[in-house]
Every structure is written in C-alpha cells, then in structure tokens.
Write a protein that holds these residues in place. Structure first.
Motif, PDB file in Angstrom:
ATOM      1  N   GLU A 174       0.755  -1.091   0.204  1.00 51.14           N
ATOM      2  CA  GLU A 174       0.015   0.277   0.007  1.00 51.14           C
ATOM      3  C   GLU A 174       0.887   1.184  -0.050  1.00 51.14           C
ATOM      4  O   GLU A 174       1.682   1.648   0.553  1.00 51.14           O
ATOM      5  CB  GLU A 174      -1.238   0.038   0.938  1.00 51.14           C
ATOM      6  N   LEU A 175       0.327   2.352  -1.217  1.00 49.48           N
ATOM      7  CA  LEU A 175       0.915   3.077  -0.903  1.00 49.48           C
ATOM      8  C   LEU A 175       0.526   4.607  -0.004  1.00 49.48           C
ATOM      9  O   LEU A 175      -0.445   4.520  -0.491  1.00 49.48           O
ATOM     10  CB  LEU A 175       1.465   3.855  -2.759  1.00 49.48           C
ATOM     11  N   ILE A 176       0.894   5.722   0.789  1.00 48.83           N
ATOM     12  CA  ILE A 176      -0.177   6.021   1.186  1.00 48.83           C
ATOM     13  C   ILE A 176       0.915   7.885   1.178  1.00 48.83           C
ATOM     14  O   ILE A 176       1.890   7.627   1.714  1.00 48.83           O
ATOM     15  CB  ILE A 176      -0.389   5.832   3.041  1.00 48.83           C
ATOM     16  N   VAL A 177      -0.011   8.908   1.142  1.00 48.23           N
ATOM     17  CA  VAL A 177       0.999   9.615   0.768  1.00 48.23           C
ATOM     18  C   VAL A 177       0.097  10.529   1.595  1.00 48.23           C
ATOM     19  O   VAL A 177      -1.113  10.989   1.818  1.00 48.23           O
ATOM     20  CB  VAL A 177       0.606  10.499  -0.450  1.00 48.23           C
ATOM     21  N   ASN A 178       0.602  11.212   2.203  1.00 46.60           N
ATOM     22  CA  ASN A 178       0.274  12.352   3.649  1.00 46.60           C
ATOM     23  C   ASN A 178       0.644  13.557   2.707  1.00 46.60           C
ATOM     24  O   ASN A 178       1.135  14.245   3.132  1.00 46.60           O
ATOM     25  CB  ASN A 178       1.045  12.687   4.601  1.00 46.60           C
ATOM     26  N   LEU A 179      -0.277  14.187   2.166  1.00 48.52           N
ATOM     27  CA  LEU A 179      -0.712  15.292   1.248  1.00 48.52           C
ATOM     28  C   LEU A 179      -0.540  16.628   2.481  1.00 48.52           C
ATOM     29  O   LEU A 179       0.029  17.994   1.892  1.00 48.52           O
ATOM     30  CB  LEU A 179      -1.885  15.745   0.480  1.00 48.52           C
ATOM     31  N   LYS A 180      -1.206  16.961   3.242  1.00 48.58           N
ATOM     32  CA  LYS A 180      -0.926  17.456   4.298  1.00 48.58           C
ATOM     33  C   LYS A 180       0.415  17.924   5.166  1.00 48.58           C
ATOM     34  O   LYS A 180       0.790  19.044   5.235  1.00 48.58           O
ATOM     35  CB  LYS A 180      -1.691  17.365   5.714  1.00 48.58           C
ATOM     36  N   THR A 181       0.946  17.074   4.787  1.00 48.35           N
ATOM     37  CA  THR A 181       2.655  17.198   4.844  1.00 48.35           C
ATOM     38  C   THR A 181       3.631  17.775   3.807  1.00 48.35           C
ATOM     39  O   THR A 181       4.414  18.839   4.119  1.00 48.35           O
ATOM     40  CB  THR A 181       3.372  15.350   5.494  1.00 48.35           C
ATOM     41  N   ALA A 182       3.080  17.112   2.618  1.00 49.21           N
ATOM     42  CA  ALA A 182       3.525  17.394   1.329  1.00 49.21           C
ATOM     43  C   ALA A 182       3.417  18.877   1.565  1.00 49.21           C
ATOM     44  O   ALA A 182       4.420  19.831   0.873  1.00 49.21           O
ATOM     45  CB  ALA A 182       3.241  16.950   0.239  1.00 49.21           C
ATOM     46  N   LYS A 183       2.647  19.261   1.807  1.00 52.67           N
ATOM     47  CA  LYS A 183       2.176  21.115   1.520  1.00 52.67           C
ATOM     48  C   LYS A 183       2.927  22.179   2.935  1.00 52.67           C
ATOM     49  O   LYS A 183       3.169  23.069   2.112  1.00 52.67           O
ATOM     50  CB  LYS A 183       0.454  21.464   1.824  1.00 52.67           C
ATOM     51  N   THR A 184       2.970  21.529   4.098  1.00 51.19           N
ATOM     52  CA  THR A 184       3.505  21.749   4.778  1.00 51.19           C
ATOM     53  C   THR A 184       5.507  22.203   4.500  1.00 51.19           C
ATOM     54  O   THR A 184       5.965  22.454   4.712  1.00 51.19           O
ATOM     55  CB  THR A 184       3.949  20.932   6.259  1.00 51.19           C
ATOM     56  N   LEU A 185       6.083  21.112   4.122  1.00 55.55           N
ATOM     57  CA  LEU A 185       7.279  20.979   3.294  1.00 55.55           C
ATOM     58  C   LEU A 185       7.604  21.815   1.934  1.00 55.55           C
ATOM     59  O   LEU A 185       8.418  21.631   1.713  1.00 55.55           O
ATOM     60  CB  LEU A 185       7.289  19.368   3.140  1.00 55.55           C
ATOM     61  N   GLY A 186       6.430  22.088   1.172  1.00 52.62           N
ATOM     62  CA  GLY A 186       6.417  22.589   0.406  1.00 52.62           C
ATOM     63  C   GLY A 186       6.550  22.440  -1.184  1.00 52.62           C
ATOM     64  O   GLY A 186       7.597  22.179  -1.561  1.00 52.62           O
ATOM     65  N   LEU A 187       6.233  20.848  -1.057  1.00 54.63           N
ATOM     66  CA  LEU A 187       6.572  19.975  -1.694  1.00 54.63           C
ATOM     67  C   LEU A 187       4.985  19.997  -2.333  1.00 54.63           C
ATOM     68  O   LEU A 187       4.551  19.929  -2.210  1.00 54.63           O
ATOM     69  CB  LEU A 187       6.537  18.120  -1.243  1.00 54.63           C
ATOM     70  N   THR A 188       5.308  19.806  -3.960  1.00 56.44           N
ATOM     71  CA  THR A 188       4.540  19.594  -4.825  1.00 56.44           C
ATOM     72  C   THR A 188       4.388  18.079  -5.079  1.00 56.44           C
ATOM     73  O   THR A 188       5.228  17.550  -6.123  1.00 56.44           O
ATOM     74  CB  THR A 188       4.303  19.862  -6.173  1.00 56.44           C
ATOM     75  N   VAL A 189       2.845  17.215  -4.507  1.00 51.39           N
ATOM     76  CA  VAL A 189       3.065  16.051  -5.168  1.00 51.39           C
ATOM     77  C   VAL A 189       2.727  15.575  -6.629  1.00 51.39           C
ATOM     78  O   VAL A 189       1.393  16.209  -6.861  1.00 51.39           O
ATOM     79  CB  VAL A 189       2.380  15.413  -4.545  1.00 51.39           C
ATOM     80  N   PRO A 190       3.668  14.814  -6.837  1.00 50.89           N
ATOM     81  CA  PRO A 190       3.176  14.309  -8.505  1.00 50.89           C
ATOM     82  C   PRO A 190       2.182  14.060  -9.077  1.00 50.89           C
ATOM     83  O   PRO A 190       1.553  13.076  -8.300  1.00 50.89           O
ATOM     84  CB  PRO A 190       4.913  14.143  -9.221  1.00 50.89           C
ATOM     85  N   LEU A 191       1.224  14.153  -9.879  1.00 50.99           N
ATOM     86  CA  LEU A 191       0.271  13.186 -10.301  1.00 50.99           C
ATOM     87  C   LEU A 191       0.407  12.011 -10.306  1.00 50.99           C
ATOM     88  O   LEU A 191      -0.955  11.434 -10.320  1.00 50.99           O
ATOM     89  CB  LEU A 191      -0.688  14.154 -11.883  1.00 50.99           C
ATOM     90  N   SER A 192       1.053  11.599 -10.536  1.00 53.75           N
ATOM     91  CA  SER A 192       1.625   9.675 -11.168  1.00 53.75           C
ATOM     92  C   SER A 192       1.567   9.545 -10.136  1.00 53.75           C
ATOM     93  O   SER A 192       0.956   8.936  -9.715  1.00 53.75           O
ATOM     94  CB  SER A 192       2.901  10.112 -11.628  1.00 53.75           C
ATOM     95  N   LEU A 193       2.042  10.408  -8.809  1.00 56.58           N
ATOM     96  CA  LEU A 193       2.531   9.646  -7.504  1.00 56.58           C
ATOM     97  C   LEU A 193       0.532   9.612  -6.757  1.00 56.58           C
ATOM     98  O   LEU A 193       0.930   8.581  -5.935  1.00 56.58           O
ATOM     99  CB  LEU A 193       3.413  10.627  -6.807  1.00 56.58           C
ATOM    100  N   LEU A 194       0.009  10.290  -6.674  1.00 50.13           N
ATOM    101  CA  LEU A 194      -1.147  10.188  -6.381  1.00 50.13           C
ATOM    102  C   LEU A 194      -2.027   9.290  -7.108  1.00 50.13           C
ATOM    103  O   LEU A 194      -3.010   8.523  -6.039  1.00 50.13           O
ATOM    104  CB  LEU A 194      -1.900  12.160  -6.595  1.00 50.13           C
ATOM    105  N   GLY A 195      -1.224   9.463  -8.306  1.00 52.39           N
ATOM    106  CA  GLY A 195      -2.894   7.933  -8.901  1.00 52.39           C
ATOM    107  C   GLY A 195      -2.408   7.172  -9.059  1.00 52.39           C
ATOM    108  O   GLY A 195      -3.311   5.958  -8.783  1.00 52.39           O
ATOM    109  N   ARG A 196      -1.138   7.217  -7.656  1.00 52.13           N
ATOM    110  CA  ARG A 196      -0.644   5.540  -7.492  1.00 52.13           C
ATOM    111  C   ARG A 196      -0.774   5.335  -5.896  1.00 52.13           C
ATOM    112  O   ARG A 196      -0.913   4.003  -5.432  1.00 52.13           O
ATOM    113  CB  ARG A 196       0.801   4.647  -8.098  1.00 52.13           C
ATOM    114  N   ALA A 197      -1.317   6.281  -5.184  1.00 45.71           N
ATOM    115  CA  ALA A 197      -1.250   6.271  -3.846  1.00 45.71           C
ATOM    116  C   ALA A 197      -2.602   5.313  -3.889  1.00 45.71           C
ATOM    117  O   ALA A 197      -3.785   5.525  -4.368  1.00 45.71           O
ATOM    118  CB  ALA A 197      -1.697   8.030  -3.624  1.00 45.71           C
TER     119      ALA A 197
END
Length: 327
Positions: free
Chosen positions: A299-322
């Motif tokens: 399972e791939l789990i992405v914490n979008l809130k943390t990504a925003k806090t770190l100033g990271l843009t989550v690639p759509l390809s990664l979000l699509g696989r989550a």
C-alpha cells in the motif's frame, strides 16, 4: 418412602457436584506463547489482529485459550531465554515476529509448532525447507518489506527530485536485515544517481539524533524495515514532522502520524494470518504442511498535508498510484 425434603436435598447435592465432574473431564485449555521483540504495549497493534485471527479460527483468549506473553523490551539478547521459558512452560504453539525471535525459537525447540512473521526469506535463512512445504516445526508469513527497500528510495526520489543525497536508517541490532536493506538501497541509489548516507539506531533514544543527522547530510530519509521501527512508526512520523524532513517508511502508521509517505505491506493483516495459522495448528494441522504465506499486496499512502507543509508538490503520477491520501 423418601421424604420430599430429603429428596430435594439429595437432588441439590447431586446438581452441585455435576459442574465439578464436568470440569474434571474437560481437556486442559491450550496455551499459546507470544514471543515479542519489543515491549508488550508497543506490540499491541500486532497482538490485536493476531487475536482476531485466533477468534476467526474459533479460539478466544480467556474462554477456550490462554496466551503467555514474553517481550524482550527491545533487548534482543533476551530472546533466547524468553523462548526457552515458553518451551519450559510447554505451550501448544509459539507465535512471534522478527528474525531474531524466529532464530531464538528455532534453537529453543524442534517440536513445539512455531508461527512467525518476518520481513525476509525464511528459506534463505534456513528456517524452513521451502515455502510450499516448510517441513519441521516452523511456518508463518513473510512480508515484502525487505524487497521494497529500493522502491522506498525510488518513491522518495520521485517526490523530492531535487535531493541529491538521501539518508537510510537501519537497526544494527538486527545485522542480517540491516545489511540486506543497505545493500539493496545502495544498488538503487547508484542507479538513480543519488548519494546514500547510512544512519543507525538500535533504540528510540537515538531517533532524535538520526533526524538531526539526516537534516545535515541529506535532503530526505528512508526508514528501513525493522521491528524496532514498525513498533514506533507513529513516533517516527511525528519526529519527521518536527524536523521537517521528507521521509518514507514501510509502515502505514508512519504516514498517518504525519510522515510524508509510507509504502509496504499491511501489518495488521499479516498478524491476523499468523493468528489464523496458530488456530489451525491448535485444531491438529501440522506446521510442516502449512505453506509459508507471502504478502503480495503493498500500500502506498501519501500525506498531502505534510507535503504542503514541506513545500512539496506531489506529482500527479504519484497521487494516482496512492492507495490512500491523508489530507
């Protein structure tokens, strides 16, 4: 003729004796020995699904089953003595997690059935003869956490492409696993053109120092598979947030607690399977005939809130696989 009062007294005395006689004829309650590497409290998230698997097999702790808990409290050198203690207790089955515990139990007994969960190849380690026909007194579940170590690095690189140096955290107290994880990660790092710094922690007191060191030496952190880290994955996730470092871990609790990402097998489901196997053995099946189960779903789990806090843009390809996104 017997008087009514005498008859009632006799009947009452006989009824009181029935439960005693019934109890005397009942077989002894089976006992399972739980051999844990960490503290009993830290292992609750393993024990709860383990008991669920037992319940599904028809065994409920305190009703028709007893469980003897032995925990090494993170001191792996205690495992051989704890395993020997369960053998002296003559438990019906030993259930355990982690390579160190499996080796200790294998040395302690060749007759009592053992059901393990490890993040390694039990054939290569000499625990079983083969996955399909284990032979001997051991069987269990093996996860893909060791094999996904390169994937952890790849996913983190995809999330943080500007990081040219990445740190890897391993536990030197479990040398076989630490060495295999490091070797696999180094191959992946070379392929991706990344500099890899290997950091070590054998206890939670060292965690803060690891994150501080990772900040100094690298732009991101991979946490390798290990019982110490899985038991404290929530704590590690909170530390990643505090130190504002992009990090990935094999355990879902890490991302749920604020870590950037997790990628690995579903740990509770593994221990539900361990409980199910223990129940089947209690019913008469032999570990030699029960194939070692391989966890194939990750399972791939992405914490979008943390990504925003770190100033990271989550690639759509990664979000699509989550499989799950924490917002």
């Amino acid at each position: 003729m017997m008087k009514r009062r005498q008859f009632i007294t006799l009947l009452g005395g006989a009824a009181a004796a029935w439960p005693l006689a019934a109890r005397a004829q009942q077989p002894a309650m089976p006992v399972i020995g739980w051999l844990g590497s960490e503290s009993r409290q830290a292992e609750d998230y393993r024990v709860v699904p383990f008991r669920r698997g037992l319940t599904e097999a028809g065994y409920i702790e305190g009703q028709n089953l007893a469980i003897e808990y032995r925990s090494a409290e993170g001191q792996y050198d205690r495992l051989p003595a704890l395993a020997a203690d369960l053998v002296r207790r003559q438990v019906s089955v030993i259930a355990l997690h982690g390579l160190q515990a499996a080796r200790a139990a294998k040395v302690a007994t060749a007759t009592i059935p053992i059901v393990f969960e490890i993040a390694a190849d039990p054939v290569e380690l000499g625990l079983v003869a083969s996955l399909s026909r284990p032979g001997g007194n051991m069987t269990g579940v093996t996860s893909l956490n060791l094999e996904v170590a390169p994937k952890l690095l790849e996913l983190l690189h995809e999330m943080v492409p500007n990081a040219t140096a990445v740190a890897l955290l391993v536990n030197p107290a479990t040398p076989a696993q630490a060495e295999s994880t490091t070797r696999e990660a180094q191959v992946a790092a070379h392929r991706l053109g990344l500099e890899l710094h290997v950091l070590q922690a054998s206890g939670e007191r060292e965690f803060d120092g690891v994150f501080s060191m990772a900040q100094l030496r690298a732009g991101a952190l991979v946490i390798g598979p290990d019982p110490l880290f899985s038991n404290r994955s929530g704590q590690l996730g909170a530390l990643a947030v505090r130190h504002t470092i992009p990090a990935i871990c094999p355990y879902r609790e890490f991302a749920a607690a604020g870590g950037l990402m997790s990628y690995g097998t579903n740990i509770p489901n593994l221990y539900r399977q361990v409980g199910g196997y223990a129940g089947r053995i209690l019913k008469g099946e032999k570990p030699a005939d029960l194939p070692v189960q391989q966890a194939v779903k990750v399972e791939l789990i992405v914490n979008l809130k943390t990504a925003k806090t770190l100033g990271l843009t989550v690639p759509l390809s990664l979000l699509g696989r989550a499989d799950e996104v924490v917002e």
